[in-house]
Motif scaffolding. Sequence first.
Motif, short mmCIF file in Angstrom:
data_model
loop_
_atom_site.label_atom_id
_atom_site.label_comp_id
_atom_site.label_asym_id
_atom_site.label_seq_id
_atom_site.Cartn_x
_atom_site.Cartn_y
_atom_site.Cartn_z
N LEU A 178 47.19 25.24 45.10
CA LEU A 178 46.47 25.85 46.21
C LEU A 178 46.79 25.03 47.45
O LEU A 178 46.46 23.85 47.52
CB LEU A 178 44.96 25.87 45.96
N LEU A 179 47.43 25.66 48.43
CA LEU A 179 47.90 24.96 49.62
C LEU A 179 47.21 25.55 50.85
O LEU A 179 47.16 26.77 51.02
CB LEU A 179 49.42 25.11 49.77
N GLU A 180 46.69 24.68 51.72
CA GLU A 180 45.97 25.14 52.91
C GLU A 180 46.41 24.34 54.12
O GLU A 180 46.44 23.10 54.08
CB GLU A 180 44.46 24.99 52.70
N VAL A 181 46.76 25.04 55.17
CA VAL A 181 47.08 24.41 56.46
C VAL A 181 46.31 25.14 57.54
O VAL A 181 46.54 26.33 57.79
CB VAL A 181 48.59 24.48 56.78
N GLY A 182 45.36 24.46 58.15
CA GLY A 182 44.58 25.07 59.22
C GLY A 182 43.86 26.34 58.84
O GLY A 182 43.69 27.25 59.65
N GLY A 183 43.44 26.44 57.58
CA GLY A 183 42.71 27.62 57.12
C GLY A 183 43.57 28.70 56.52
O GLY A 183 43.06 29.67 55.96
N GLU A 184 44.90 28.57 56.61
CA GLU A 184 45.81 29.54 56.01
C GLU A 184 46.19 29.05 54.62
O GLU A 184 46.42 27.85 54.42
CB GLU A 184 47.05 29.74 56.87
N LEU A 185 46.30 29.96 53.65
CA LEU A 185 46.39 29.56 52.25
C LEU A 185 47.48 30.29 51.48
O LEU A 185 47.78 31.45 51.74
CB LEU A 185 45.07 29.85 51.55
N VAL A 186 48.01 29.58 50.49
CA VAL A 186 48.82 30.20 49.45
C VAL A 186 48.34 29.66 48.11
O VAL A 186 48.13 28.45 47.96
CB VAL A 186 50.33 29.89 49.61
N ALA A 187 48.12 30.55 47.16
CA ALA A 187 47.71 30.14 45.82
C ALA A 187 48.69 30.67 44.80
O ALA A 187 49.18 31.80 44.90
CB ALA A 187 46.31 30.66 45.51
N LYS A 188 48.98 29.83 43.82
CA LYS A 188 49.85 30.27 42.72
C LYS A 188 49.25 29.79 41.41
O LYS A 188 48.68 28.70 41.33
CB LYS A 188 51.26 29.70 42.88
N GLY A 189 49.39 30.62 40.38
CA GLY A 189 48.86 30.23 39.07
C GLY A 189 47.35 30.19 39.07
O GLY A 189 46.69 31.04 39.68
N THR A 190 46.80 29.18 38.43
CA THR A 190 45.35 29.06 38.31
C THR A 190 44.90 27.64 38.58
O THR A 190 45.70 26.71 38.63
CB THR A 190 44.88 29.46 36.90
N ASN A 191 43.59 27.50 38.73
CA ASN A 191 42.97 26.18 38.82
C ASN A 191 42.79 25.67 37.39
O ASN A 191 41.78 25.92 36.74
CB ASN A 191 41.63 26.27 39.54
N ILE A 192 43.82 24.99 36.89
CA ILE A 192 43.82 24.57 35.48
C ILE A 192 42.63 23.67 35.17
O ILE A 192 42.06 23.73 34.07
CB ILE A 192 45.14 23.84 35.15
N GLN A 193 42.26 22.84 36.11
CA GLN A 193 41.15 21.91 35.89
C GLN A 193 39.86 22.65 35.53
O GLN A 193 39.09 22.21 34.68
CB GLN A 193 40.95 21.07 37.16
N LYS A 194 39.63 23.79 36.17
CA LYS A 194 38.42 24.57 35.91
C LYS A 194 38.70 25.76 34.98
O LYS A 194 37.79 26.51 34.66
CB LYS A 194 37.83 25.07 37.23
N GLN A 195 39.97 25.92 34.63
CA GLN A 195 40.40 26.99 33.72
C GLN A 195 39.96 28.37 34.23
O GLN A 195 39.41 29.20 33.49
CB GLN A 195 39.87 26.74 32.31
N LYS A 196 40.21 28.61 35.51
CA LYS A 196 39.93 29.91 36.10
C LYS A 196 40.79 30.11 37.34
O LYS A 196 41.51 29.21 37.77
CB LYS A 196 38.45 30.05 36.44
N GLU A 197 40.70 31.30 37.91
CA GLU A 197 41.47 31.60 39.10
C GLU A 197 41.02 30.73 40.28
O GLU A 197 39.90 30.21 40.30
CB GLU A 197 41.32 33.09 39.47
N TRP A 198 41.90 30.58 41.25
CA TRP A 198 41.54 29.88 42.47
C TRP A 198 40.49 30.70 43.23
O TRP A 198 40.58 31.92 43.31
CB TRP A 198 42.76 29.68 43.37
N VAL A 199 39.48 30.04 43.75
CA VAL A 199 38.41 30.70 44.50
C VAL A 199 38.36 30.11 45.90
O VAL A 199 38.33 28.88 46.06
CB VAL A 199 37.04 30.51 43.80
N VAL A 200 38.36 30.97 46.92
CA VAL A 200 38.31 30.50 48.31
C VAL A 200 37.23 31.27 49.05
O VAL A 200 36.87 32.40 48.69
CB VAL A 200 39.67 30.68 49.01
N GLY A 201 36.69 30.65 50.10
CA GLY A 201 35.63 31.26 50.89
C GLY A 201 36.13 31.70 52.26
O GLY A 201 37.08 31.13 52.81
N ILE A 202 35.50 32.72 52.81
CA ILE A 202 35.82 33.24 54.14
C ILE A 202 34.61 33.01 55.04
O ILE A 202 33.49 33.42 54.72
CB ILE A 202 36.16 34.73 54.08
#
Length: 336
Positions: free
Chosen positions: A190-214
Amino acid sequence: MKRILAVLFGLLFLACGNSEPEIIRNESHGSALGTTYNLIYFSVQKRIDLQKEIDSTFAAMNQSLSTYIPDSDISKINDGEEGLVVDMMFQEVFHLSKTIHEATNGYFDPTVGLLVNAWGFGSEKGIQMDSASVDSLMKRVGFDKVKLNGKNVIEKQVPNMYLEFNAIAKGYAVDRLAALMDEKGIQDYLLEVGGELVAKGTNIQKQKEWVVGIDDPQVIDGRELKATITLTDRALASSGNYRHFRIDAETGKKYVHTIDPTSGFTKNGNTLAVTILAENCATADAYATAFMAMDLDDALKLLTSQKDLEAYIIYVDEEGNTQEFMSPGFEEVVLN
């Protein structure tokens, strides 16, 4: 004894082979491109330090595209240097900007910086603007007056035109960092620069999809989330006059000041914030900016023709009430 040792060794090997590989969470945080960045990426068995490559990516982008660096390629071009051959980053950003400029009928325009500064919304002190001033400046505005020739040299129809790619650069930076991760064989990030994001794969640590807030654009003090979504193998970018809107004293309606690059004048827009999902972050970044400048009806019509885009738009209706629009594909990823 040798046979016992051999059996024990075989059992040990089988045990090791069946154990789960250790997942390592790697992080990088810092400042770049006039904003902050936060990168999370997972590796197996050993920690990976990509800070040198990350710094090099930002440094290369600055040297190519930053208007804040006097000797960058874009600054030299803006200062009137001719014959400068631009690099791959400049070329990619330029060509994508052309595509989106045409698709939005000119509402995404990397030459609008002159107007932004003149109206007092940029890095320079504004001037007294009237119809004559706007007409004069508009002669130096319009991305259709700029081209990149076959030798990768910028050509301007009108001298003293000012180029800046700030409305697409953060998104492009995220894409370059994602390309770096892919080259290193990293599959979950999960990569973020100034609020802009790209996600690939999953959050393996939590064993679920990446979750982001708006963010909620109408919260003045502090921060409150308007929506939470899952983000997988996609890019997200937002644009909005967060905490910078005007309230009409008579009607109580909220407006945001934006520059209309097709007319040169400011206009009171009803759109408070736009979030775009796209296949890459530069595209999402540029369209989010364009949708802020466009009338809402025009933005919605354009959205139907761009099948790779999904949008979440917060706006104010004719009665002054806050409303939300979500495209079908965006609704599918909303958690709350």
